[in-house]
Motif scaffolding. Structure first.
Motif, PDB file in Angstrom:
ATOM      1  N   ASP A 180      52.664  40.554  37.003  1.00 41.92           N
ATOM      2  CA  ASP A 180      52.062  40.394  38.675  1.00 41.92           C
ATOM      3  C   ASP A 180      52.097  38.763  38.909  1.00 41.92           C
ATOM      4  OD1 ASP A 180      49.796  38.964  37.598  1.00 41.92           O
ATOM      5  OD2 ASP A 180      48.968  40.884  36.894  1.00 41.92           O
ATOM      6  N   GLU A 181      51.606  38.751  40.420  1.00 42.31           N
ATOM      7  CA  GLU A 181      51.845  37.514  41.018  1.00 42.31           C
ATOM      8  C   GLU A 181      51.195  36.307  40.168  1.00 42.31           C
ATOM      9  OE1 GLU A 181      50.995  35.397  45.195  1.00 42.31           O
ATOM     10  OE2 GLU A 181      50.858  37.671  45.063  1.00 42.31           O
ATOM     11  N   THR A 182      50.009  36.868  39.631  1.00 38.15           N
ATOM     12  CA  THR A 182      49.066  35.737  39.091  1.00 38.15           C
ATOM     13  C   THR A 182      49.706  35.410  37.720  1.00 38.15           C
ATOM     14  OG1 THR A 182      47.025  36.634  40.131  1.00 38.15           O
ATOM     15  CG2 THR A 182      46.867  35.209  38.094  1.00 38.15           C
ATOM     16  N   ALA A 183      50.354  36.248  36.931  1.00 37.18           N
ATOM     17  CA  ALA A 183      50.731  36.189  35.399  1.00 37.18           C
ATOM     18  C   ALA A 183      52.242  35.504  35.862  1.00 37.18           C
ATOM     19  CB  ALA A 183      51.176  37.277  34.989  1.00 37.18           C
ATOM     20  N   ARG A 185      52.779  33.341  38.294  1.00 41.92           N
ATOM     21  CA  ARG A 185      52.486  31.981  38.847  1.00 41.92           C
ATOM     22  C   ARG A 185      52.103  31.173  37.403  1.00 41.92           C
ATOM     23  NH1 ARG A 185      50.955  29.097  43.432  1.00 41.92           N
ATOM     24  NH2 ARG A 185      51.343  31.056  44.695  1.00 41.92           N
ATOM     25  N   LYS A 186      51.409  31.598  36.692  1.00 44.69           N
ATOM     26  CA  LYS A 186      50.961  30.695  35.308  1.00 44.69           C
ATOM     27  C   LYS A 186      52.186  30.572  34.583  1.00 44.69           C
ATOM     28  CE  LYS A 186      46.354  32.726  34.888  1.00 44.69           C
ATOM     29  NZ  LYS A 186      45.551  33.227  34.142  1.00 44.69           N
TER      30      LYS A 186
END
Length: 233
Positions: A180-183, A185-186
């Motif tokens: 997903d976008e958050t993962a 990005r990290k």
């Protein structure tokens, strides 16, 4: 992009240098005269659609696939002429791999998955693993089995595993696919941090999100670079 006609024209600098790489499989020409460089301290994004030859190119850089023609230099060393035993030793010393599906052993803990790839004194490797898990914000998950980790956590553990032997070059094949976008990005921020530590990072991906951390991009289309590697930022 750097092109060269002889070994003497290829500067033996740390990072990745390719000159005139060609690769075919039965009935299929995959790479055609590909030349590029990736410098220390930068993230190079190899961009292209599925089937463009990205994974094959990454496999050649990683000494997993031998080119039909051309030169491969890693951290200043000519690598494409190595026999298989030498290539294995060179991979262990110079390269770290991050795979699309992480390839962690599900029954082992996050820490054990990192330790299993380590070479050297046991305590030194344990300390190194602990430091990497802390750096990549998964230290609190060190005792969790891989099957209990989220997709983003697994990729960050995979990156810690790739760095356990302190390689100068890190290769990643579609590392944020399915996240997903958050993962994602990290994970990408972690790659950026790895490059800032002085390593060369090469990411093969069709995902436009990689552009946020890439310093340069090389466009691969049907086995050819359509443009020279160019700055992203």
């Amino acid at each position: 992009m750097t092109t060269a006609g002889s070994e003497s024209q290829l500067a033996p600098d740390p990072g990745v240098q390719l000159s005139g790489i060609t690769k075919s499989f039965p009935g299929c020409s995959v790479l055609r005269d590909v030349s590029l460089t990736a410098d220390r301290g930068e993230v190079l994004w190899i961009r292209g659609a599925s089937g463009a030859g990205k994974s094959t190119l990454l496999g050649i850089i990683g000494l997993l696939i031998r080119p039909d023609a051309g030169q491969v230099w890693l951290a200043g060393q000519r690598a494409d002429l190595r026999s298989n035993p030498h290539a294995a030793r060179l991979r262990a010393r110079l390269l770290g791999f991050v795979f699309q599906h992480h390839h962690l052993l599900s029954a082992l803990t996050a820490q054990e998955n990192v330790l299993i790839a380590g070479h050297g004194a046991r305590q030194s490797i344990r300390n190194r693993a602990a430091d990497l898990l802390e750096e990549f914000a998964v230290a609190d998950r060190g005792d969790a089995r891989a099957e209990e980790l989220s997709g983003g956590e697994r990729q960050r553990v995979g990156l810690a595993r790739a760095l356990i032997n302190d390689p100068p070059v890190v290769l990643a094949d579609e590392p944020i696919s399915g996240l997903d976008e958050t993962a994602a990005r990290k994970v990408l921020d972690t790659f950026s941090s790895v490059a800032r530590s002085g390593r060369t990072v090469v990411i093969a991906s069709h995902d436009a999100a990689v552009g946020r951390v890439a310093d340069r991009v090389a466009y691969l289309d049907a086995g050819r670079l359509t443009t020279s590697a160019e700055e992203v930022r």
